[in-house]
Design an enzyme around this catalytic site. Structure first.
Site, PDB file in Angstrom:
ATOM      1  N   GLN A 158      -4.921  -1.549   9.356  1.00 37.94           N
ATOM      2  CA  GLN A 158      -4.816  -2.884   8.769  1.00 37.94           C
ATOM      3  C   GLN A 158      -5.436  -3.931   9.694  1.00 37.94           C
ATOM      4  O   GLN A 158      -5.132  -3.978  10.888  1.00 37.94           O
ATOM      5  CB  GLN A 158      -3.336  -3.194   8.486  1.00 37.94           C
ATOM      6  CG  GLN A 158      -3.100  -4.491   7.722  1.00 37.94           C
ATOM      7  CD  GLN A 158      -3.663  -4.486   6.306  1.00 37.94           C
ATOM      8  OE1 GLN A 158      -3.753  -3.441   5.647  1.00 37.94           O
ATOM      9  NE2 GLN A 158      -4.058  -5.632   5.820  1.00 37.94           N
ATOM     10  N   LYS A 202       0.844  -1.204   0.000  1.00 35.61           N
ATOM     11  CA  LYS A 202       0.000   0.000   0.000  1.00 35.61           C
ATOM     12  C   LYS A 202       0.877   1.251   0.000  1.00 35.61           C
ATOM     13  O   LYS A 202       0.602   2.227  -0.713  1.00 35.61           O
ATOM     14  CB  LYS A 202      -0.955  -0.015   1.203  1.00 35.61           C
ATOM     15  CG  LYS A 202      -2.074  -1.041   1.021  1.00 35.61           C
ATOM     16  CD  LYS A 202      -2.879  -1.342   2.274  1.00 35.61           C
ATOM     17  CE  LYS A 202      -3.856  -2.484   1.978  1.00 35.61           C
ATOM     18  NZ  LYS A 202      -4.653  -2.918   3.125  1.00 35.61           N
ATOM     19  N   ASP A 238     -11.370   2.577   3.464  1.00 34.30           N
ATOM     20  CA  ASP A 238     -11.710   1.155   3.347  1.00 34.30           C
ATOM     21  C   ASP A 238     -13.220   0.963   3.168  1.00 34.30           C
ATOM     22  O   ASP A 238     -13.666  -0.122   2.822  1.00 34.30           O
ATOM     23  CB  ASP A 238     -11.318   0.421   4.648  1.00 34.30           C
ATOM     24  CG  ASP A 238      -9.932  -0.207   4.601  1.00 34.30           C
ATOM     25  OD1 ASP A 238      -9.563  -0.724   3.539  1.00 34.30           O
ATOM     26  OD2 ASP A 238      -9.246  -0.184   5.640  1.00 34.30           O
TER      27      ASP A 238
HETATM   28  N1  GUN Z   1      -7.140  -6.882   5.838  1.00 32.29           N
HETATM   29  C1  GUN Z   1      -7.430  -7.632   4.747  1.00 32.29           C
HETATM   30  N2  GUN Z   1      -7.959  -6.869   3.773  1.00 32.29           N
HETATM   31  C2  GUN Z   1      -8.015  -5.610   4.251  1.00 32.29           C
HETATM   32  C3  GUN Z   1      -8.461  -4.373   3.701  1.00 32.29           C
HETATM   33  O1  GUN Z   1      -8.934  -4.271   2.562  1.00 32.29           O
HETATM   34  N3  GUN Z   1      -8.322  -3.292   4.522  1.00 32.29           N
HETATM   35  C4  GUN Z   1      -7.828  -3.376   5.788  1.00 32.29           C
HETATM   36  N4  GUN Z   1      -7.769  -2.268   6.499  1.00 32.29           N
HETATM   37  N5  GUN Z   1      -7.428  -4.511   6.323  1.00 32.29           N
HETATM   38  C5  GUN Z   1      -7.514  -5.620   5.559  1.00 32.29           C
END
Ligand code: GUN
Length: 277
Positions: free
Chosen positions: A89, A45, A112
């Site tokens: 996350q 990311k 998200d």
């Molecule tokens: N963990 C697995 N996929 C995601 C996601 O798309 N966003 C976040 N914040 N955590 C995750």
């Protein structure tokens, strides 16, 4: 590649935003503990932010961080004007309440689209942000001119992050949607009727050739490890690939689309927070 195209668009619009308004979109990524998979996702990311010209800030917190400490960080980031998007996350260590943390994020910075306000807006079909993985899947379908309307769509998995919103986005495009999960009876038979099959179960090679209709579109959202510890998806790719019209690989399929959508959402957040359309 679709993801490269999306990122290129975001990069160009970011440049325009900087030149016209002097604004650089900023994403804060919060990671708690040392889960190796989460570390890889967070690094990817951050790299994507650099590639499109965003500012990114990483907040790597110790695994023993308290709920209070995490909530105060989120509050601080909500008020930081140069941060437009906040991503915590998941999964968080067990002692932390991820629901409360998500609800503490300002819905305007919730790139998200996990906050109840944004989830509710998606249900109503009037949203600012779409959740990254399901939206990335839809973008792929559009890119390959795969129409959802009237098709039998089967989603395996009912998580808040993928399964539920995925079903909703397919429904918005007039798919006939079935959600399968651990209590579903005749799961293989239901899957074998799908024109579009989305696997988001988290079990390596769960979808086998007998569960797939000839000519189906198969989307693999899994990020699993096989018996030798090698990265694989929820679909038994080698045995399924010859049966379907389209199939996404793991790695390299849905994953890059998730990140590309996160970039799109962060750019949109920066524009909305600055009243630019
Ligand atoms: N963990 C697995 N996929 C995601 C996601 O798309 N966003 C976040 N914040 N955590 C995750």
């Amino acid at each position: 590649m679709v993801s490269a195209q999306v990122k290129e668009q975001v990069k160009n619009q970011t440049l325009e935003l900087k030149e016209k308004y002097g604004i650089t979109p900023g994403l804060a990524v919060v990671i708690v503990g040392d889960d190796p998979a989460s570390r890889v996702y967070v690094n990817n990311k951050k790299k994507a932010c650099e590639a499109v010209g965003f500012k990114s800030e990483e907040y790597a917190l110790d695994k023993n961080t308290t709920q209070q400490e995490l909530l105060s960080l989120v509050k601080e980031l909500n008020e930081k004007p140069d941060i437009n998007g906040i991503l915590v996350q998941l999964p968080l260590p067990n002692h932390l309440d991820d629901k409360a943390v998500i609800e503490a994020i300002s819905p305007k910075k919730d790139v998200d689209a996990f906050h109840a306000v944004n989830v509710g807006k998606i249900m109503l079909g009037e949203y600012d942000f779409l959740p990254c993985t399901p939206a990335g899947v839809m973008e792929m379908l559009h890119y390959y001119n795969i129409s959802v309307s009237g098709k039998n769509c089967v989603v395996i998995g009912r998580s808040n992050i993928v399964g539920k919103p995925m079903a909703m986005l397919l429904l918005h495009e007039n798919g006939t949607v079935t959600i399968c999960h651990s209590r579903t009876q005749n799961l293989a038979e239901i899957c074998s009727r799908a024109d579009i099959l989305v696997a988001a179960v988290g079990k390596p090679k769960f979808v086998t050739a007998d569960m797939v209709k000839e000519g189906a579109v198969v989307i693999d959202v899994g990020m699993d490890r096989d018996e030798n510890g090698k990265l694989c998806g929820d679909v038994d790719f080698e045995n399924v690939k010859d049966k379907c019209s389209y199939i996404t690989p793991v790695p390299g399929g849905v994953g890059p689309m998730t990140i590309a959508t996160l970039m799109k959402n962060t750019l949109k957040a920066a524009k909305l927070q600055n009243n630019i359309d």
